[in-house]
Design a protein around this motif. Structure first.
Motif, PDB file in Angstrom:
ATOM      1  N   GLY A  63       1.003  -1.266   0.100  1.00 33.13           N
ATOM      2  CA  GLY A  63      -0.065  -0.154  -0.100  1.00 33.13           C
ATOM      3  C   GLY A  63       0.836   1.376  -0.056  1.00 33.13           C
ATOM      4  N   GLU A  64       0.300   2.514  -0.066  1.00 34.33           N
ATOM      5  CA  GLU A  64       0.919   3.534  -0.153  1.00 34.33           C
ATOM      6  C   GLU A  64       1.535   4.042   1.142  1.00 34.33           C
ATOM      7  OE1 GLU A  64      -2.035   7.245   0.389  1.00 34.33           O
ATOM      8  OE2 GLU A  64      -2.783   5.799  -0.983  1.00 34.33           O
ATOM      9  N   LYS A  65       1.067   3.384   2.134  1.00 31.74           N
ATOM     10  CA  LYS A  65       1.927   3.568   3.500  1.00 31.74           C
ATOM     11  C   LYS A  65       2.673   2.553   4.083  1.00 31.74           C
ATOM     12  CE  LYS A  65      -0.373   7.457   4.042  1.00 31.74           C
ATOM     13  NZ  LYS A  65       0.072   8.785   4.482  1.00 31.74           N
ATOM     14  N   GLY A  66       2.991   1.325   3.272  1.00 31.74           N
ATOM     15  CA  GLY A  66       3.748   0.348   3.765  1.00 31.74           C
ATOM     16  C   GLY A  66       3.332  -0.808   2.962  1.00 31.74           C
ATOM     17  N   THR A  67       4.291  -1.888   3.312  1.00 29.44           N
ATOM     18  CA  THR A  67       4.185  -3.407   2.880  1.00 29.44           C
ATOM     19  C   THR A  67       4.390  -4.195   4.031  1.00 29.44           C
ATOM     20  OG1 THR A  67       5.118  -2.566   0.727  1.00 29.44           O
ATOM     21  CG2 THR A  67       5.106  -4.947   1.361  1.00 29.44           C
ATOM     22  N   VAL A  68       3.687  -5.420   3.936  1.00 30.44           N
ATOM     23  CA  VAL A  68       3.617  -6.427   4.888  1.00 30.44           C
ATOM     24  C   VAL A  68       3.503  -7.658   4.092  1.00 30.44           C
ATOM     25  CG1 VAL A  68       2.497  -7.389   6.996  1.00 30.44           C
ATOM     26  CG2 VAL A  68       2.413  -5.163   6.795  1.00 30.44           C
ATOM     27  N   LYS A  69       4.511  -8.702   4.425  1.00 36.89           N
ATOM     28  CA  LYS A  69       4.212 -10.020   3.873  1.00 36.89           C
ATOM     29  C   LYS A  69       4.163 -10.968   5.149  1.00 36.89           C
ATOM     30  CE  LYS A  69       6.352 -13.669   1.329  1.00 36.89           C
ATOM     31  NZ  LYS A  69       7.461 -14.311   0.639  1.00 36.89           N
ATOM     32  N   CYS A  70       3.060 -11.858   5.143  1.00 33.46           N
ATOM     33  CA  CYS A  70       2.978 -12.867   6.053  1.00 33.46           C
ATOM     34  C   CYS A  70       3.204 -14.105   5.476  1.00 33.46           C
ATOM     35  CB  CYS A  70       1.662 -12.873   6.659  1.00 33.46           C
ATOM     36  SG  CYS A  70       1.223 -11.399   7.815  1.00 33.46           S
ATOM     37  N   GLY A  71       4.059 -14.974   5.972  1.00 28.68           N
ATOM     38  CA  GLY A  71       4.444 -16.166   5.091  1.00 28.68           C
ATOM     39  C   GLY A  71       4.966 -17.262   5.912  1.00 28.68           C
ATOM     40  N   GLY A  72       5.540 -18.268   5.042  1.00 25.64           N
ATOM     41  CA  GLY A  72       6.233 -19.247   5.629  1.00 25.64           C
ATOM     42  C   GLY A  72       5.561 -20.563   5.362  1.00 25.64           C
ATOM     43  N   GLN A  73       6.076 -21.776   5.799  1.00 27.32           N
ATOM     44  CA  GLN A  73       5.465 -22.962   5.317  1.00 27.32           C
ATOM     45  C   GLN A  73       4.042 -23.092   5.725  1.00 27.32           C
ATOM     46  OE1 GLN A  73       7.756 -26.529   6.959  1.00 27.32           O
ATOM     47  NE2 GLN A  73       6.866 -27.736   5.140  1.00 27.32           N
ATOM     48  N   TYR A  74       3.612 -22.652   6.795  1.00 27.05           N
ATOM     49  CA  TYR A  74       2.297 -22.579   7.399  1.00 27.05           C
ATOM     50  C   TYR A  74       1.663 -21.217   7.389  1.00 27.05           C
ATOM     51  CZ  TYR A  74       4.062 -27.188   8.049  1.00 27.05           C
ATOM     52  OH  TYR A  74       4.477 -28.482   7.812  1.00 27.05           O
ATOM     53  N   MET A  75       2.203 -20.144   6.826  1.00 26.56           N
ATOM     54  CA  MET A  75       1.692 -18.770   6.711  1.00 26.56           C
ATOM     55  C   MET A  75       1.681 -18.344   8.330  1.00 26.56           C
ATOM     56  SD  MET A  75      -0.824 -16.657   4.646  1.00 26.56           S
ATOM     57  CE  MET A  75      -2.097 -16.238   5.400  1.00 26.56           C
ATOM     58  N   ASN A  76       2.824 -18.696   8.867  1.00 22.05           N
ATOM     59  CA  ASN A  76       2.855 -18.484  10.531  1.00 22.05           C
ATOM     60  C   ASN A  76       3.943 -17.365  10.917  1.00 22.05           C
ATOM     61  OD1 ASN A  76       5.073 -20.193   9.332  1.00 22.05           O
ATOM     62  ND2 ASN A  76       5.060 -21.279  11.448  1.00 22.05           N
ATOM     63  N   LYS A  77       4.520 -16.669   9.710  1.00 19.48           N
ATOM     64  CA  LYS A  77       5.617 -15.634  10.075  1.00 19.48           C
ATOM     65  C   LYS A  77       5.286 -14.338   9.808  1.00 19.48           C
ATOM     66  CE  LYS A  77       8.953 -19.351  10.247  1.00 19.48           C
ATOM     67  NZ  LYS A  77       9.956 -19.843   9.329  1.00 19.48           N
ATOM     68  N   VAL A  78       5.301 -13.207  10.154  1.00 16.65           N
ATOM     69  CA  VAL A  78       5.559 -12.092   9.623  1.00 16.65           C
ATOM     70  C   VAL A  78       7.163 -11.757   8.856  1.00 16.65           C
ATOM     71  CG1 VAL A  78       5.389  -9.264   9.607  1.00 16.65           C
ATOM     72  CG2 VAL A  78       3.786 -10.966  11.101  1.00 16.65           C
ATOM     73  N   GLU A  79       7.163 -11.891   7.604  1.00 12.25           N
ATOM     74  CA  GLU A  79       8.453 -11.961   6.828  1.00 12.25           C
ATOM     75  C   GLU A  79       9.082 -10.683   6.649  1.00 12.25           C
ATOM     76  OE1 GLU A  79       7.981 -14.830   3.719  1.00 12.25           O
ATOM     77  OE2 GLU A  79       8.236 -16.560   5.200  1.00 12.25           O
ATOM     78  N   TYR A  80       8.064  -9.692   6.406  1.00 14.72           N
ATOM     79  CA  TYR A  80       8.472  -8.219   6.125  1.00 14.72           C
ATOM     80  C   TYR A  80       7.551  -7.394   6.618  1.00 14.72           C
ATOM     81  CZ  TYR A  80      10.004  -4.415   2.969  1.00 14.72           C
ATOM     82  OH  TYR A  80      10.496  -3.206   2.869  1.00 14.72           O
ATOM     83  N   CYS A  81       7.892  -6.256   7.257  1.00 14.56           N
ATOM     84  CA  CYS A  81       6.821  -5.269   7.741  1.00 14.56           C
ATOM     85  C   CYS A  81       7.538  -3.895   7.661  1.00 14.56           C
ATOM     86  CB  CYS A  81       6.479  -5.585   9.092  1.00 14.56           C
ATOM     87  SG  CYS A  81       5.515  -4.320   9.788  1.00 14.56           S
ATOM     88  N   ASN A  82       7.096  -3.140   6.982  1.00 16.31           N
ATOM     89  CA  ASN A  82       7.899  -1.701   6.678  1.00 16.31           C
ATOM     90  C   ASN A  82       6.429  -1.134   6.508  1.00 16.31           C
ATOM     91  OD1 ASN A  82       9.417   0.450   6.314  1.00 16.31           O
ATOM     92  ND2 ASN A  82      10.171  -0.435   4.329  1.00 16.31           N
ATOM     93  N   ILE A  83       6.152  -0.365   7.437  1.00 16.12           N
ATOM     94  CA  ILE A  83       4.951   0.593   7.457  1.00 16.12           C
ATOM     95  C   ILE A  83       5.491   2.058   8.168  1.00 16.12           C
ATOM     96  CG2 ILE A  83       2.912   0.763   8.296  1.00 16.12           C
ATOM     97  CD1 ILE A  83       2.383  -2.023   8.495  1.00 16.12           C
ATOM     98  N   GLU A  84       4.893   3.114   7.398  1.00 19.15           N
ATOM     99  CA  GLU A  84       5.093   4.390   7.775  1.00 19.15           C
ATOM    100  C   GLU A  84       4.812   4.609   9.371  1.00 19.15           C
ATOM    101  OE1 GLU A  84       4.105   8.972   6.542  1.00 19.15           O
ATOM    102  OE2 GLU A  84       3.259   7.348   5.377  1.00 19.15           O
ATOM    103  N   ASN A  85       5.724   5.020  10.146  1.00 20.60           N
ATOM    104  CA  ASN A  85       5.305   5.380  11.465  1.00 20.60           C
ATOM    105  C   ASN A  85       4.763   4.282  12.332  1.00 20.60           C
ATOM    106  OD1 ASN A  85       6.003   8.257  11.030  1.00 20.60           O
ATOM    107  ND2 ASN A  85       3.689   8.478  10.436  1.00 20.60           N
ATOM    108  N   TYR A  86       5.434   3.092  12.052  1.00 18.50           N
ATOM    109  CA  TYR A  86       4.970   1.813  12.691  1.00 18.50           C
ATOM    110  C   TYR A  86       6.014   1.203  13.112  1.00 18.50           C
ATOM    111  CZ  TYR A  86       2.894  -2.685  14.071  1.00 18.50           C
ATOM    112  OH  TYR A  86       2.397  -3.912  14.331  1.00 18.50           O
ATOM    113  N   THR A  87       6.330   0.586  14.372  1.00 24.79           N
ATOM    114  CA  THR A  87       7.349  -0.383  14.644  1.00 24.79           C
ATOM    115  C   THR A  87       6.725  -1.717  14.925  1.00 24.79           C
ATOM    116  OG1 THR A  87       8.707   1.433  15.543  1.00 24.79           O
ATOM    117  CG2 THR A  87       9.441  -0.719  16.205  1.00 24.79           C
TER     118      THR A  87
END
Length: 150
Positions: A63-87
């Protein structure tokens, strides 16, 4: 997907059966593209034609304010999280996969649904979903599978 973005329209797709012909009534692989009624677009790619074990399940949201990827063998991990003003907080370990003997499936989370049903019926808590949301998910699946007969 419905819970996050709502209903879909303008659905397009391709379906194939590479390794399960005659064994199942549905294909083992598919590619689906669609638009969200609320704006934006999405796609699904799936296959059960992977030898021996789950390869990956994932969802990527860009999205325009960030990107998130949830994945893994069983979709059980947040593999990438880069969101504006969010830790991203430190998350607890996920549940292990369901063990079906020769096959391990999605993360073992069904017990949360059963607990919620018991809590609602005994008056200990609110319902976490409703029949309309379930119906909308079924309608999205039907929209995708209507492509097979066109």
């Amino acid at each position: 997907m419905f819970w996050l973005f709502g209903d879909i329209e303008n659905v397009r797709g391709k379906f194939r059966n590479f390794n399960h012909s005659g064994l199942t009534e549905f294909e083992d692989s598919g590619l689906v593209q669609f638009d969200f009624v609320s704006g934006g677009m999405g796609s699904l790619a799936y296959t059960t034609s992977v030898w021996n074990e789950n390869y990956e399940s994932s969802m990527t949201i860009i999205g325009e304010k960030g990107t998130v990827k949830c994945g893994g063998q069983y979709m059980n991990k947040v593999e990438y999280c880069n969101i504006e003003n969010y830790t991203m907080p430190e998350l607890p370990p996920s549940n292990p996969p369901n063990d079906y003997g020769p096959y391990k499936g999605s993360a073992a989370n069904h017990h949360y649904i059963y607990e919620n049903i018991c809590d609602v019926l005994s008056g200990r808590g609110p319902i976490t979903t409703n029949a309309l949301e379930g119906l909308k998910v079924i309608e999205i699946i039907e929209k995708i599978y209507q492509l097979k007969s066109n």
